[in-house]
Design a protein around this motif. Structure first.
Motif, PDB file in Angstrom:
ATOM      1  N   PHE A 288      70.872   3.285  87.215  1.00 51.84           N
ATOM      2  CA  PHE A 288      70.195   2.026  87.529  1.00 51.84           C
ATOM      3  C   PHE A 288      69.772   1.347  86.233  1.00 51.84           C
ATOM      4  O   PHE A 288      69.038   1.925  85.440  1.00 51.84           O
ATOM      5  CB  PHE A 288      68.964   2.327  88.400  1.00 51.84           C
ATOM      6  N   ILE A 289      70.270   0.124  86.009  1.00 50.39           N
ATOM      7  CA  ILE A 289      69.831  -0.624  84.839  1.00 50.39           C
ATOM      8  C   ILE A 289      68.716  -1.560  85.270  1.00 50.39           C
ATOM      9  O   ILE A 289      68.923  -2.388  86.163  1.00 50.39           O
ATOM     10  CB  ILE A 289      70.971  -1.462  84.218  1.00 50.39           C
ATOM     11  N   PRO A 290      67.521  -1.445  84.670  1.00 50.47           N
ATOM     12  CA  PRO A 290      66.416  -2.316  85.074  1.00 50.47           C
ATOM     13  C   PRO A 290      66.779  -3.794  84.901  1.00 50.47           C
ATOM     14  O   PRO A 290      67.463  -4.170  83.946  1.00 50.47           O
ATOM     15  CB  PRO A 290      65.287  -1.932  84.122  1.00 50.47           C
ATOM     16  N   GLY A 291      66.303  -4.617  85.836  1.00 50.62           N
ATOM     17  CA  GLY A 291      66.607  -6.041  85.849  1.00 50.62           C
ATOM     18  C   GLY A 291      66.358  -6.759  84.540  1.00 50.62           C
ATOM     19  O   GLY A 291      67.246  -7.484  84.053  1.00 50.62           O
ATOM     20  N   PRO A 292      65.176  -6.574  83.922  1.00 48.38           N
ATOM     21  CA  PRO A 292      64.915  -7.286  82.665  1.00 48.38           C
ATOM     22  C   PRO A 292      65.953  -6.980  81.591  1.00 48.38           C
ATOM     23  O   PRO A 292      66.398  -7.874  80.865  1.00 48.38           O
ATOM     24  CB  PRO A 292      63.541  -6.771  82.246  1.00 48.38           C
ATOM     25  N   ILE A 293      66.413  -5.702  81.513  1.00 47.59           N
ATOM     26  CA  ILE A 293      67.414  -5.345  80.503  1.00 47.59           C
ATOM     27  C   ILE A 293      68.716  -6.080  80.791  1.00 47.59           C
ATOM     28  O   ILE A 293      69.356  -6.603  79.888  1.00 47.59           O
ATOM     29  CB  ILE A 293      67.633  -3.814  80.473  1.00 47.59           C
ATOM     30  N   VAL A 294      69.083  -6.152  82.080  1.00 46.84           N
ATOM     31  CA  VAL A 294      70.332  -6.839  82.434  1.00 46.84           C
ATOM     32  C   VAL A 294      70.273  -8.299  82.011  1.00 46.84           C
ATOM     33  O   VAL A 294      71.170  -8.812  81.332  1.00 46.84           O
ATOM     34  CB  VAL A 294      70.600  -6.745  83.952  1.00 46.84           C
ATOM     35  N   SER A 295      69.167  -8.974  82.373  1.00 39.27           N
ATOM     36  CA  SER A 295      69.126 -10.415  82.087  1.00 39.27           C
ATOM     37  C   SER A 295      69.061 -10.643  80.576  1.00 39.27           C
ATOM     38  O   SER A 295      69.656 -11.592  80.052  1.00 39.27           O
ATOM     39  CB  SER A 295      67.934 -11.062  82.791  1.00 39.27           C
ATOM     40  N   TRP A 296      68.360  -9.741  79.871  1.00 43.22           N
ATOM     41  CA  TRP A 296      68.256  -9.852  78.421  1.00 43.22           C
ATOM     42  C   TRP A 296      69.638  -9.689  77.782  1.00 43.22           C
ATOM     43  O   TRP A 296      70.082 -10.510  76.975  1.00 43.22           O
ATOM     44  CB  TRP A 296      67.280  -8.780  77.949  1.00 43.22           C
ATOM     45  N   PHE A 297      70.377  -8.642  78.173  1.00 40.24           N
ATOM     46  CA  PHE A 297      71.714  -8.414  77.619  1.00 40.24           C
ATOM     47  C   PHE A 297      72.651  -9.560  77.987  1.00 40.24           C
ATOM     48  O   PHE A 297      73.485  -9.964  77.192  1.00 40.24           O
ATOM     49  CB  PHE A 297      72.283  -7.079  78.126  1.00 40.24           C
ATOM     50  N   GLN A 298      72.495 -10.088  79.210  1.00 36.86           N
ATOM     51  CA  GLN A 298      73.348 -11.198  79.629  1.00 36.86           C
ATOM     52  C   GLN A 298      73.123 -12.410  78.743  1.00 36.86           C
ATOM     53  O   GLN A 298      74.064 -13.093  78.336  1.00 36.86           O
ATOM     54  CB  GLN A 298      73.050 -11.565  81.077  1.00 36.86           C
ATOM     55  N   HIS A 299      71.831 -12.649  78.433  1.00 35.46           N
ATOM     56  CA  HIS A 299      71.493 -13.778  77.580  1.00 35.46           C
ATOM     57  C   HIS A 299      72.151 -13.611  76.201  1.00 35.46           C
ATOM     58  O   HIS A 299      72.763 -14.538  75.666  1.00 35.46           O
ATOM     59  CB  HIS A 299      69.973 -13.868  77.452  1.00 35.46           C
TER      60      HIS A 299
END
Lengths: 220, 482
Positions: B465-476
């Motif tokens: 499970f990748i935490p949501g904040p990490i996903v959005s940060w990496f996406q950015h």
């Protein structure tokens, strides 16, 4: 810039390339060190000339470092080193002087063709400087791969550094040139002479890195 | 905020100050503790950067979403490695491989290395980044040679020669970028600053920018261990102290990739330049396939995992070369996962070689029988690095492969073949090391397994499970890379 000033810097940069060729075929260590000292001297004059024409007095510091450190201190230390190690008389077998010189000429031709054609967008002097310095760098690399002696490889590395300093001083108003040359000099002094050569000597009674190659890490 | 409390300054000053203190301290126990404490403080400062950014951009330093990923990862692995290192060096001292004088040098160098890598990541000046990477390289050269054996000297010398070639090429590229920016931006510092370079890149001469990028890719690519400039990497990993192998694989290679990425961003702003992608993809793919084949012939356990690092750096370079939001995301994730997993593996290898007193793969068998905890952690780590679920490396490799199939199906096939070939080699070796009759010394492992378990736990967590904040940060960040 006046034609005269341009010609002088052109001449000095060209001399650096010529001295790199001398380094390439020299098979005894003392003349090798002398030629390196001469190259550093020419580099110092060239930097001082750039300081004059670009109106950049801070480059004089770089020129001073090249003069004192690279054309006097380092050659002196290297002389002592090869005397202490008793390798000053050995003749190094340079692999095929003929092919090496031809390869060197090809590299110079390549860097001229590449840089002169590509760099029409930048100031005139910087173009020639970049072409010449790339030649010095490539010749230094060639020297490093054709030599087996640790001292010659180090001299090859230092001649590469001469080429880089030439390029950096030719680029008008480039920051950190002085800092970079200081860092380079300190690190060369520290790493190369202080540590590697003495350790290599201590362990093997030789500075021929071909001996090192026998100790391949991949033992059955 | 005062300078002392400023986390940006702390990330740089703490390692430097610690290095000065460590040179002066004779006792190795105290020194090891100071090393751990300094690494922890640096990590804490890096974490503080997540919530606090400098309001006004300074002239020399820069904190943005791209480099903060690298800084946090760098300081985290730096901290766990320092914990591992304190146990490791105590043993080295015991058996007489290292003397107390060496250890003073070792600890000071460790902190200088951390400081130099942080500087390379934080600086906004191309020239300063070059100086920092050069400094980091030179400290690792010294550390690789610290055992003074024939092999260590050969490795250090090879690293020095190839490293200096890389350094020279990269500096020439840096000077070229300055010369092409100077007519547009003007003399001085702005022509070396990332933000100015990117903003004005459209007006630079594209031909010189292309040549400069080739020099930079080859120069920093040497540091990243991309084939055909990788020859120093296996020797340096095998002959140096194991904590340094962990830091080299986990961190220094990433810093080199970061340097290439920064210049790639500059090129992306000039539509007339060549696309840097195909070059990076070619080097990356070559590294994957070459390293996968080389894995089969390795007999030294550290050398074996060094080739695996070449392979994974190849995957990262390939992903960033592919470009686009998904591949960039996958590249970033893979880089982070590889750092954590590979440094964890080197910790385990450090324990194993310490107990068995050999690095030969053939002489190490039956680890799960003789040392169940260490053995199973090692098995799990190798399964993770092989790219199998449920670990994070699987997630990132899956994303790389699927985005490759979407854009370049032919190259994706090659990539998958490389991955499968290396998977075979990893399991072949894992089988002989972990199972069968135990050989050699079976005395219990006295070093703490905590750093290994911590790394493995993180990788497992990201895999599930990748935490949501990490996903959005990496996406950015992936969006920034273009």
């Amino acid at each position: 810039m006046s034609t005269f000033a341009f010609d002088v810097s052109h001449f000095l940069a060209g001399s650096l390339v010529l001295l790199s060729f001398f380094l390439l075929y020299q098979d005894r260590l003392p003349p090798l060190i002398n030629i390196f000292a001469a190259q550093s001297l020419v580099l110092a004059v060239s930097i001082a000339w750039q300081a004059q024409t670009q109106n950049a007095p801070h480059l004089l510091v770089t020129a001073g470092i090249a003069l004192c450190f690279k054309s006097i201190v380092i050659p002196f230390v290297l002389y002592r080193l090869i005397r202490d190690l008793r390798i000053h008389r050995t003749v190094e077998t340079v692999v095929g002087i003929g092919p090496t010189m031809i390869a060197g000429m090809a590299l110079v031709g390549l860097s001229m063709a590449l840089m002169m054609r590509a760099t029409s967008g930048i100031a005139d002097l910087a173009r020639e400087d970049l072409a010449f310095s790339l030649s010095v760098i490539l010749l230094g690399l060639l020297m490093m791969v054709t030599r087996r002696n640790a001292v010659s490889q180090v001299i090859g590395f230092m001649s590469i550094e001469n080429g880089l300093v030439l390029a950096a001083t030719g680029a008008k108003g480039m920051p950190f040139v002085v800092e970079m040359s200081v860092a380079f000099s300190v690190l060369i002094a520290l790493i190369v002479i202080g540590i590697f050569l003495f350790r290599i000597r201590e362990r093997f009674d030789t500075v021929d890195v071909a001996i090192l190659d026998r100790f391949r890490g991949e033992r059955p | 905020m005062s300078a002392i409390l400023n986390p940006v300054a702390a990330v740089l000053i703490v390692p430097l100050a610690a290095a000065f203190v460590l040179v002066l301290i004779p006792g190795y126990r105290v020194a090891a503790w100071i090393n751990v404490a300094a690494a922890f403080l640096t990590f804490a400062a890096a974490l503080a950067l997540l919530v606090w950014r400098p309001a006004a951009p300074s002239r020399l330093l820069l904190v943005d979403d791209l480099n903060i990923v690298f800084i946090v990862l760098n300081t985290l692995v730096g901290f766990t490695t320092s914990v591992f290192s304190s146990g490791y060096i105590a043993h080295e001292l015991e058996i007489g491989n290292l003397k107390p004088a060496h250890l003073r040098f070792y600890h000071a160098m460790y902190q200088i290395l951390m400081g130099a890598m942080n500087l390379a990541l934080l600086t906004s000046i191309t020239g300063l980044m070059w100086v920092a990477i050069e400094l980091a390289t030179l400290t690792t050269i010294l550390m690789v040679g610290i055992y003074r054996t024939h092999e260590a000297l050969e490795a250090a010398w090879k690293y020095f020669i190839l490293g200096s070639v890389g350094i020279a090429l990269a500096l020439f590229g840096t000077i070229l970028v300055y010369s092409v920016a100077q007519p547009v931006v003007g003399n001085g510092l702005p022509a070396m600053t990332w933000s100015t370079l990117a903003a004005h890149a459209a007006r630079f001469d594209p031909t010189i920018l292309n040549i400069a990028f080739v020099f930079l890719l080859l120069g920093y690519g040497t540091k990243a261990g991309l084939v055909p400039l990788h020859a120093w990497l296996p020797d340096a990993h095998a002959e140096g102290p194991t904590p340094i192998s962990a830091v080299l694989s986990g961190l220094l290679l990433n810093v080199a990739i970061y340097a290439i990425l920064r210049f790639k961003i500059v090129l992306a702003h000039n539509p007339a330049t060549i696309a840097p992608g195909p070059l990076m993809m070619a080097l990356g793919l070559l590294s994957v396939v070459f390293a996968a084949l080389m894995l089969y012939r390795r007999r030294d356990i550290k050398r074996f995992f060094a080739y695996s690092s070449i392979e994974h750096m190849g995957i990262v370079a390939f992903a960033f070369g592919l470009g686009g939001p998904l591949a960039n995301f996958a590249g970033l994730l893979h880089m982070a996962m590889h750092s954590l997993t590979k440094s964890g593996i080197f910790f385990a290898v450090g324990h194993i070689t310490r107990i068995k007193n050999t690095q030969k793969i053939g002489a190490i068998t039956g680890l799960t029988t003789s040392h169940p905890v260490l053995g199973w952690i090692f098995v799990a780590s190798v399964v993770a690095i092989a790219g199998l679920p449920p670990f994070g490396v699987f997630t990132s490799e899956f994303l790389v492969v699927s985005s490759a199939f979407a854009h370049r199906p032919l190259l994706a096939v090659l990539l998958v073949v490389g991955l499968l070939v290396s998977l075979g080699a990893l399991f072949l070796r894992l089988n002989s090391i972990a199972f069968g009759e135990p050989s050699g010394d079976t005395s219990p492992d006295r070093m703490s397994a905590l750093p290994m378990v911590f790394h493995l736990g993180l990788v497992l967590m990201i895999g599930i499970f990748i935490p949501g904040p990490i996903v959005s940060w990496f996406q950015h960040v992936a969006g920034l890379l273009g």
